[in-house]
Design a protein around this motif. Structure first.
Motif, PDB file in Angstrom:
ATOM      1  N   GLY A  15       0.942  -0.644   0.660  1.00  0.00           N
ATOM      2  CA  GLY A  15      -0.029   0.325  -0.205  1.00  0.00           C
ATOM      3  C   GLY A  15       0.899   1.160  -0.126  1.00  0.00           C
ATOM      4  N   LEU A  16       1.436   1.406   0.389  1.00  0.00           N
ATOM      5  CA  LEU A  16       2.866   2.441   0.655  1.00  0.00           C
ATOM      6  C   LEU A  16       3.065   2.838  -0.678  1.00  0.00           C
ATOM      7  N   ALA A  17       3.941   1.555  -0.924  1.00  0.00           N
ATOM      8  CA  ALA A  17       4.457   1.405  -2.623  1.00  0.00           C
ATOM      9  C   ALA A  17       3.439   2.355  -3.704  1.00  0.00           C
ATOM     10  N   CYS A  18       2.337   1.551  -3.361  1.00  0.00           N
ATOM     11  CA  CYS A  18       1.130   2.089  -4.183  1.00  0.00           C
ATOM     12  C   CYS A  18       1.121   3.636  -4.166  1.00  0.00           C
ATOM     13  N   LEU A  19       0.997   3.804  -2.637  1.00  0.00           N
ATOM     14  CA  LEU A  19       0.686   5.218  -2.665  1.00  0.00           C
ATOM     15  C   LEU A  19       1.908   6.260  -2.867  1.00  0.00           C
ATOM     16  N   GLY A  20       2.799   6.117  -2.353  1.00  0.00           N
ATOM     17  CA  GLY A  20       4.615   6.490  -3.175  1.00  0.00           C
ATOM     18  C   GLY A  20       4.198   6.993  -4.857  1.00  0.00           C
ATOM     19  N   ALA A  21       3.808   6.229  -5.558  1.00  0.00           N
ATOM     20  CA  ALA A  21       3.871   5.727  -6.957  1.00  0.00           C
ATOM     21  C   ALA A  21       2.631   7.117  -7.065  1.00  0.00           C
ATOM     22  N   ALA A  22       1.703   7.483  -6.932  1.00  0.00           N
ATOM     23  CA  ALA A  22       0.876   7.468  -7.026  1.00  0.00           C
ATOM     24  C   ALA A  22       0.880   9.390  -6.047  1.00  0.00           C
ATOM     25  N   TYR A  23       1.666   9.702  -5.141  1.00  0.00           N
ATOM     26  CA  TYR A  23       2.532  11.306  -4.851  1.00  0.00           C
ATOM     27  C   TYR A  23       3.747  11.525  -5.939  1.00  0.00           C
ATOM     28  N   TRP A  25       3.161  10.449  -9.336  1.00  0.00           N
ATOM     29  CA  TRP A  25       2.356  11.038 -10.265  1.00  0.00           C
ATOM     30  C   TRP A  25       2.009  12.300  -9.914  1.00  0.00           C
ATOM     31  N   LEU A  26       1.148  12.858  -8.930  1.00  0.00           N
ATOM     32  CA  LEU A  26       0.104  13.895  -8.885  1.00  0.00           C
ATOM     33  C   LEU A  26       1.084  14.638  -8.658  1.00  0.00           C
ATOM     34  N   CYS A  27       2.504  14.750  -7.854  1.00  0.00           N
ATOM     35  CA  CYS A  27       3.323  16.176  -7.628  1.00  0.00           C
ATOM     36  C   CYS A  27       3.866  16.500  -8.167  1.00  0.00           C
ATOM     37  N   GLY A  28       3.717  16.373 -10.184  1.00  0.00           N
ATOM     38  CA  GLY A  28       3.869  17.626 -11.099  1.00  0.00           C
ATOM     39  C   GLY A  28       3.484  17.870 -11.683  1.00  0.00           C
ATOM     40  N   SER A  29       2.051  17.623 -11.369  1.00  0.00           N
ATOM     41  CA  SER A  29       0.625  18.699 -11.744  1.00  0.00           C
ATOM     42  C   SER A  29      -0.092  19.010  -9.638  1.00  0.00           C
ATOM     43  N   ASP A  30      -0.201  18.598  -9.374  1.00  0.00           N
ATOM     44  CA  ASP A  30      -0.793  19.265  -7.914  1.00  0.00           C
ATOM     45  C   ASP A  30      -0.205  18.903  -6.892  1.00  0.00           C
ATOM     46  N   GLU A  35       0.036  15.659  -1.942  1.00  0.00           N
ATOM     47  CA  GLU A  35       0.559  15.767  -0.287  1.00  0.00           C
ATOM     48  C   GLU A  35      -1.886  14.687  -0.191  1.00  0.00           C
ATOM     49  N   GLN A  36      -2.776  15.697  -0.309  1.00  0.00           N
ATOM     50  CA  GLN A  36      -4.022  15.127   0.262  1.00  0.00           C
ATOM     51  C   GLN A  36      -4.288  14.016   0.369  1.00  0.00           C
ATOM     52  N   VAL A  37      -3.871  12.972  -1.033  1.00  0.00           N
ATOM     53  CA  VAL A  37      -3.838  11.730  -1.365  1.00  0.00           C
ATOM     54  C   VAL A  37      -2.909  10.853  -0.593  1.00  0.00           C
TER      55      VAL A  37
END
Length: 61
Positions: A15-23, A25-30, A35-37
């Motif tokens: 789960g932490l690996a998935c959340l890190g990947a989502a972070y 991916w999203l960090c570049g745009s917003d 951080e909220q996700v």
């Protein structure tokens, strides 16, 4: 400790690996959305894994 909680530890790491990947991916745009996700995802992940682990321990599994 590893024997009793192996599935929970693996679920947390996955789960932490998935959340890190989502972070990442999203960090570049917003950054604020990323951080909220991440914060919400960690809370939900901990709650779900702890609840399942508690349920299985009560069942004697």
């Amino acid at each position: 400790m590893w024997k009793a909680n192996k599935a929970a530890i693996i679920a947390l790491l996955a789960g932490l690996a998935c959340l890190g990947a989502a972070y990442a991916w999203l960090c570049g745009s917003d950054k604020q959305l990323a951080e909220q996700v991440l914060c919400g995802g960690i809370c939900i992940l901990l709650f779900v894994v702890a609840s399942v682990n508690w349920y299985l321990a009560r069942r004697g599994h």
